[in-house]
Motif scaffolding. Structure first.
Motif, PDB file in Angstrom:
ATOM      1  N   VAL A  11       0.814  -1.196   0.147  1.00 59.48           N
ATOM      2  CA  VAL A  11      -0.194  -0.056   0.177  1.00 59.48           C
ATOM      3  C   VAL A  11       0.804   1.202   0.012  1.00 59.48           C
ATOM      4  O   VAL A  11       0.661   2.514  -0.808  1.00 59.48           O
ATOM      5  CB  VAL A  11      -0.917   0.025   1.243  1.00 59.48           C
ATOM      6  CG1 VAL A  11      -1.579   1.285   1.520  1.00 59.48           C
ATOM      7  CG2 VAL A  11      -1.871  -1.156   1.066  1.00 59.48           C
ATOM      8  N   ILE A  12       2.032   0.968   0.669  1.00 60.69           N
ATOM      9  CA  ILE A  12       2.717   2.263   1.020  1.00 60.69           C
ATOM     10  C   ILE A  12       3.611   2.547  -0.357  1.00 60.69           C
ATOM     11  O   ILE A  12       4.494   1.816  -0.533  1.00 60.69           O
ATOM     12  CB  ILE A  12       3.431   2.281   2.461  1.00 60.69           C
ATOM     13  CG1 ILE A  12       3.261   3.606   2.896  1.00 60.69           C
ATOM     14  CG2 ILE A  12       4.844   1.567   2.433  1.00 60.69           C
ATOM     15  CD1 ILE A  12       2.171   4.212   3.558  1.00 60.69           C
ATOM     16  N   ASP A  13       3.662   3.915  -0.895  1.00 60.42           N
ATOM     17  CA  ASP A  13       4.611   4.062  -1.829  1.00 60.42           C
ATOM     18  C   ASP A  13       5.567   5.202  -1.366  1.00 60.42           C
ATOM     19  O   ASP A  13       5.431   5.946  -0.372  1.00 60.42           O
ATOM     20  CB  ASP A  13       3.625   5.100  -2.867  1.00 60.42           C
ATOM     21  CG  ASP A  13       4.058   4.923  -4.303  1.00 60.42           C
ATOM     22  OD1 ASP A  13       5.440   4.077  -4.469  1.00 60.42           O
ATOM     23  OD2 ASP A  13       3.532   5.127  -5.118  1.00 60.42           O
ATOM     24  N   ASP A  14       6.644   5.224  -2.321  1.00 59.69           N
ATOM     25  CA  ASP A  14       7.478   6.250  -1.867  1.00 59.69           C
ATOM     26  C   ASP A  14       7.099   7.681  -1.917  1.00 59.69           C
ATOM     27  O   ASP A  14       5.897   7.969  -2.607  1.00 59.69           O
ATOM     28  CB  ASP A  14       8.645   6.194  -3.188  1.00 59.69           C
ATOM     29  CG  ASP A  14       9.971   5.865  -2.592  1.00 59.69           C
ATOM     30  OD1 ASP A  14      10.011   5.588  -1.460  1.00 59.69           O
ATOM     31  OD2 ASP A  14      10.863   5.734  -3.648  1.00 59.69           O
ATOM     32  N   SER A  15       7.404   8.694  -1.109  1.00 56.73           N
ATOM     33  CA  SER A  15       6.873  10.106  -1.179  1.00 56.73           C
ATOM     34  C   SER A  15       7.261  10.541  -2.702  1.00 56.73           C
ATOM     35  O   SER A  15       8.688  10.498  -3.063  1.00 56.73           O
ATOM     36  CB  SER A  15       7.652  10.937  -0.094  1.00 56.73           C
ATOM     37  OG  SER A  15       7.530  12.181  -0.637  1.00 56.73           O
ATOM     38  N   PRO A  16       6.572  11.075  -3.377  1.00 58.91           N
ATOM     39  CA  PRO A  16       6.932  11.367  -4.933  1.00 58.91           C
ATOM     40  C   PRO A  16       7.741  12.604  -4.908  1.00 58.91           C
ATOM     41  O   PRO A  16       8.715  12.933  -6.008  1.00 58.91           O
ATOM     42  CB  PRO A  16       5.427  11.711  -5.438  1.00 58.91           C
ATOM     43  CG  PRO A  16       4.504  12.065  -4.440  1.00 58.91           C
ATOM     44  CD  PRO A  16       5.145  11.312  -3.183  1.00 58.91           C
TER      45      PRO A  16
END
Ligand SMILES: Cc1ncc(COP(=O)(O)O)c(C=O)c1O
Length: 395
Positions: A11-16
């Motif tokens: 679910v958790i993505d890199d901070s863009p």
């Protein structure tokens, strides 16, 4: 055997913003002349007195753990400083010191939310809000402003169904829009909040970077009667050019602070003791803070003046923080609007070595966010590069 991580890993993505900042830094490391307007941190150095206090703390020793909620002397200083600023009595027990405003938010959301709870968040939003909400298995209710200006009204909250939320996040001045709520606007929102029972997390981390005559209005000053439901989120990162020191402050009801403290005691414990000791002198550095704010204001003026003449670009003059949020739909091929801001961001980086952040992760596709935490000559050059890239962008 296949490694199976938990659900959060997917679910958790890199901070863009950090992703693009990383790309820009890689290019810089290769010697490319990149102008990096992605990341939200002041390019100034931390005020000298704070750095000197850190040296002293290091030399004097005694840098073991502190209480999880922070050094008592620092909590007292924060309580006194914000009591004056917010116009309400604040005791040290109503203050927690965490690793940046980010951890304040995470602590607060963690102790407020149950699985499946909803959090109302105005659009555009700082990218970390939806990520933290998702990590806590809660849901975001995006609240879209119906009027130009990137600010929500009670009607917008009503329309979005915010009444059923467990919490509302407000952010003034806003990242990414730079919008600043006026007293009258906050009073109207407070009136709506009085009809609900939700908690209000008011993220005021940019409180010192406001360029309007009225200045920053803390939510607490217009709604002291709601104080038991308000969590004020702030800290030293932006105003004091201390992003890497990781000093965030949370001000809330003692019961909430107690729960946040217990959680923090099992996650990160106290904030780095040297950084806390140095922060004891932070509020003595208001002259430096004001000088930096004045510099950001003239940088904003310089960037706005140049960007305003670029065909196809539209934006509102930001009243606070150090971001400009530009509507680039005039540059994107109307036949394929999806992903337009990502394509333009890529084109800017590849053709002109200008790094900016696409608006989509902030909830506003077809926008780009430019941080103006850079010197005026750099900003002028950035605008020139933008103009050239816009002219060669295929949509
Ligand atoms: C709106 C907003 N809140 C909080 C933070 C986090 O601040 P800190 O570095 O103190 O964790 C940021 C940083 O980008 C921000 O933009």
């Amino acid at each position: 055997m296949e490694m199976r991580l938990g659900w959060l890993a997917d679910v958790i993505d890199d901070s863009p913003t950090l992703k693009l900042d990383g790309q820009a830094k890689q290019l810089l490391a290769r010697g490319e002349p990149v102008i990096n307007l992605t990341v939200g941190e002041p390019d100034f150095d931390t005020p000298l007195r704070i750095r000197e206090a850190a040296h002293r703390a290091l030399d004097e020793g005694g840098n073991g753990y502190t209480a999880s909620a922070g050094l008592p002397a620092l909590r007292r200083k924060v309580a006194d400083y914000y009591a004056a600023r917010l116009g309400v009595a604040i005791s040290p027990g109503e203050v927690i010191v965490s690793n940046g405003a980010k951890q304040i938010l995470y602590n607060a959301l963690s102790i407020l939310l149950n699985q499946g709870d909803e959090v109302a968040v105005p659009v555009p939003y700082w990218v970390t809000y939806p990520a933290q909400i998702a990590a806590l298995r809660a849901r975001m209710i995006p609240v879209v402003p119906s009027r130009p200006g990137w600010k929500i009204t009670p009607e917008d909250l009503e329309r979005a169904g915010a009444g059923r939320a467990k919490a509302l996040i407000l952010n003034t001045p806003s990242n990414p829009s730079g919008a600043v709520y006026t007293r009258a606007e906050l009073e109207a929102l407070a009136e709506y909040c009085r009809k609900t029972s939700f908690f209000i997390l008011t993220d005021e981390i940019y409180e010192d970077l406001v360029y309007t005559d009225e200045g920053h209005i803390p939510l607490m000053t217009v709604a002291p009667d709601l104080r038991h439901r308000i969590v004020t989120v702030t800290g030293l990162s932006k105003s004091y050019a201390m992003t890497g020191w990781r000093i965030g402050f949370g001000i809330a009801d003692e019961k909430a602070i107690g729960a946040m403290t217990r959680l923090q005691s099992h996650s990160t414990s106290n904030v780095n003791t040297i950084a806390q000791k140095a922060s004891l002198v932070a509020f003595d550095c208001r002259d430096e803070v004001e000088a930096m704010a004045a510099a950001f204001r003239s940088r904003r003026d310089a960037l706005v003046a140049d960007m305003a003449t670029i065909p196809g670009l539209r934006f509102l003059v930001p009243d606070g923080a150090f971001y400009l949020l530009a509507d680039v739909s005039g540059l994107v091929d109307p036949e394929r609007p999806v992903g337009g801001c990502w394509r333009l961001a890529e084109h800017l980086l590849q053709s002109e070595m200008l790094a900016v952040v696409p608006g989509e992760p902030f909830g506003v596709p077809n926008h780009l966010r430019l941080s103006y935490a850079a010197g005026e000559p750099t900003l002028r050059e950035a605008a020139a590069r933008f103009r050239r890239a816009a002219a060669t962008f295929g949509g």
